[in-house]
Scaffold this motif. Sequence first.
Motif, short mmCIF file in Angstrom:
data_model
loop_
_atom_site.label_atom_id
_atom_site.label_comp_id
_atom_site.label_asym_id
_atom_site.label_seq_id
_atom_site.Cartn_x
_atom_site.Cartn_y
_atom_site.Cartn_z
N ALA A 154 0.83 -1.20 0.00
CA ALA A 154 0.00 0.00 0.00
C ALA A 154 0.87 1.25 0.00
O ALA A 154 0.59 2.22 -0.72
N TYR A 155 1.94 1.22 0.78
CA TYR A 155 2.85 2.37 0.83
C TYR A 155 3.52 2.60 -0.53
O TYR A 155 3.62 3.75 -0.99
N ILE A 156 3.99 1.54 -1.16
CA ILE A 156 4.68 1.67 -2.45
C ILE A 156 3.74 2.25 -3.51
O ILE A 156 4.13 3.12 -4.30
N LEU A 157 2.51 1.78 -3.54
CA LEU A 157 1.53 2.35 -4.47
C LEU A 157 1.32 3.83 -4.18
O LEU A 157 1.27 4.66 -5.10
N TYR A 158 1.22 4.18 -2.91
CA TYR A 158 0.99 5.55 -2.47
C TYR A 158 2.18 6.45 -2.80
O TYR A 158 2.03 7.55 -3.32
N ARG A 159 3.39 5.95 -2.50
CA ARG A 159 4.58 6.80 -2.59
C ARG A 159 5.19 6.86 -3.99
O ARG A 159 5.58 7.92 -4.47
N ASP A 160 5.26 5.71 -4.65
CA ASP A 160 6.01 5.64 -5.90
C ASP A 160 5.15 5.59 -7.16
O ASP A 160 5.69 5.78 -8.27
N TYR A 161 3.86 5.34 -7.01
CA TYR A 161 3.04 5.17 -8.22
C TYR A 161 1.84 6.09 -8.30
O TYR A 161 1.19 6.15 -9.35
N SER A 162 1.53 6.83 -7.24
CA SER A 162 0.35 7.69 -7.28
C SER A 162 0.48 8.78 -8.33
O SER A 162 -0.52 9.27 -8.86
N TYR A 163 1.72 9.17 -8.67
CA TYR A 163 1.93 10.21 -9.68
C TYR A 163 2.28 9.63 -11.05
O TYR A 163 2.41 10.37 -12.03
N ARG A 164 2.45 8.32 -11.14
CA ARG A 164 2.77 7.68 -12.42
C ARG A 164 1.54 7.07 -13.09
O ARG A 164 1.51 6.90 -14.30
N LEU A 165 0.56 6.70 -12.28
CA LEU A 165 -0.61 6.00 -12.79
C LEU A 165 -1.79 6.95 -12.93
O LEU A 165 -1.91 7.93 -12.20
N SER A 180 -8.04 -5.79 4.72
CA SER A 180 -7.44 -5.33 5.98
C SER A 180 -6.65 -4.03 5.81
O SER A 180 -6.35 -3.36 6.80
N LEU A 181 -6.32 -3.66 4.57
CA LEU A 181 -5.55 -2.44 4.33
C LEU A 181 -6.43 -1.23 4.02
O LEU A 181 -5.92 -0.12 3.89
N MET A 182 -7.74 -1.43 3.92
CA MET A 182 -8.61 -0.36 3.49
C MET A 182 -8.65 0.82 4.46
O MET A 182 -8.97 1.95 4.06
N ASP A 183 -8.35 0.58 5.75
CA ASP A 183 -8.39 1.68 6.71
C ASP A 183 -7.02 2.29 6.95
O ASP A 183 -6.85 3.12 7.84
N THR A 184 -6.01 1.91 6.15
CA THR A 184 -4.69 2.54 6.28
C THR A 184 -4.72 3.91 5.62
O THR A 184 -5.52 4.18 4.72
N GLU A 185 -3.84 4.78 6.08
CA GLU A 185 -3.78 6.13 5.54
C GLU A 185 -3.39 6.11 4.07
O GLU A 185 -3.87 6.93 3.27
N TYR A 186 -2.55 5.14 3.68
CA TYR A 186 -2.10 5.07 2.29
C TYR A 186 -3.27 4.82 1.34
O TYR A 186 -3.40 5.47 0.31
N VAL A 187 -4.12 3.87 1.71
CA VAL A 187 -5.25 3.54 0.86
C VAL A 187 -6.27 4.68 0.85
O VAL A 187 -6.82 5.04 -0.20
N LYS A 188 -6.51 5.28 2.01
CA LYS A 188 -7.46 6.40 2.08
C LYS A 188 -7.00 7.55 1.19
O LYS A 188 -7.81 8.16 0.49
N VAL A 189 -5.70 7.85 1.23
CA VAL A 189 -5.17 8.94 0.39
C VAL A 189 -5.33 8.59 -1.08
O VAL A 189 -5.71 9.43 -1.90
N LEU A 190 -5.04 7.34 -1.44
CA LEU A 190 -5.16 6.93 -2.84
C LEU A 190 -6.61 6.99 -3.31
O LEU A 190 -6.88 7.39 -4.46
N GLN A 191 -7.54 6.60 -2.46
CA GLN A 191 -8.95 6.66 -2.84
C GLN A 191 -9.37 8.10 -3.09
O GLN A 191 -10.08 8.40 -4.06
N GLU A 192 -8.93 9.00 -2.22
CA GLU A 192 -9.23 10.42 -2.41
C GLU A 192 -8.51 10.97 -3.64
O GLU A 192 -9.07 11.79 -4.38
N HIS A 193 -7.30 10.48 -3.86
CA HIS A 193 -6.50 10.94 -5.01
C HIS A 193 -7.19 10.60 -6.33
O HIS A 193 -7.16 11.39 -7.27
N VAL A 194 -7.80 9.43 -6.40
CA VAL A 194 -8.53 9.03 -7.60
C VAL A 194 -9.61 10.05 -7.94
O VAL A 194 -9.76 10.48 -9.10
N GLN A 195 -10.37 10.47 -6.93
CA GLN A 195 -11.44 11.44 -7.16
C GLN A 195 -10.86 12.80 -7.56
O GLN A 195 -11.42 13.48 -8.43
N THR A 196 -9.73 13.18 -6.96
CA THR A 196 -9.11 14.46 -7.29
C THR A 196 -8.62 14.47 -8.73
O THR A 196 -8.81 15.46 -9.46
#
Length: 338
Positions: A154-165, A180-196
């Motif tokens: 989840a962290y790698i997707l958040y940190r290294d791929y959120s701006y590439r994908l 089990s990862l859905m309530d992590t900050e990384y996933v929450k940020v990515l979900q919000e990032h998709v909408q942004t």
Amino acid sequence: MNQKLALFKAKAWLVFIATIALTACTNSSPKESYTIDGEVNVERGTVYLQSFRNKMFFVIDSAQIENGKFHFSGTVDRPDLYGLTLNREESFSPAFLFIENKPITVKLDTEDRRNYEATGSATQDIYTRYLKADKRNFDLDAFVAANPASVATAYILYRDYSYRLNEDEIEKYLQQLDPSLMDTEYVKVLQEHVQTLRKVAVGNPAPDFASFTPEGETVSLSDYTGKGYLLLDFWASWCGPCRRENPNLVKAYEDYHAKGFDIFAVSLDQKREPWLEGIQKDGLPWTQVSDLLFWDSAPAKLYGVRAIPANFLIDPDGIIIARNLRGEELLEKLKELF
């Protein structure tokens, strides 16, 4: 007689409750905890343990170095990313350590903070394998499929791929992660990032915002739209790629400003002095704003900026017509428009 019987029953009940409580305490397992036993190539000093949030690290504990060794202990609710550093002011590039409730050993190198070793954390092992992988031929699909329940994924997707994908690709990987990862900050940020990302896609109106000039004046993006083509540029004085890109922006400004092209720059700096020094040294004559909040920058969040340099080209009607144009690509686009 009835009173004696009632008293006997009450005492018996209290003994029963006490026995149950004692049994529960005896049978309960001790709470899991972590230990970090570290070595570093200095005899004395202080090591700082940092928590992680939004690409930034914040000191939460410290340990004294004695004869090149240090020790931390505590508990974490779940495995997560932390930082270890000998520099209390270090906010974004310590030694990365995924802590879980296990005995962990660490070796730090003060001469090369990236040259560190950590063992004992299975999450760290996954992250280390990722770091050592050949990124030119890295199979992200296979990596996510092999480690769907690891917070490191989840962290790698958040940190290294959120701006590439793009937003659809991010959503695809999120769906592959363990629930089990859905309530992590990384996933929450990515979900919000998709909408942004969908809100600031090419073809949509550029969202307005207000921020502060170096003189402390409040200005809005809308003060500069509607007058020609406007490049909304995100940068920072500490960002090497941004500084290397600035000469290209200067050339674009010099070639096309008189024809109706302008730049509105948002800095992700933390301190005013380096920001002003960067503006002066790079010779940036256009409007500059910043809230000096680093990665907590409100305009950056509004536009889903997860890496810099980043930019959005806005037409005279306030519509986003291109993103992340750099170097010759920006000059060619402006030549086409003008």
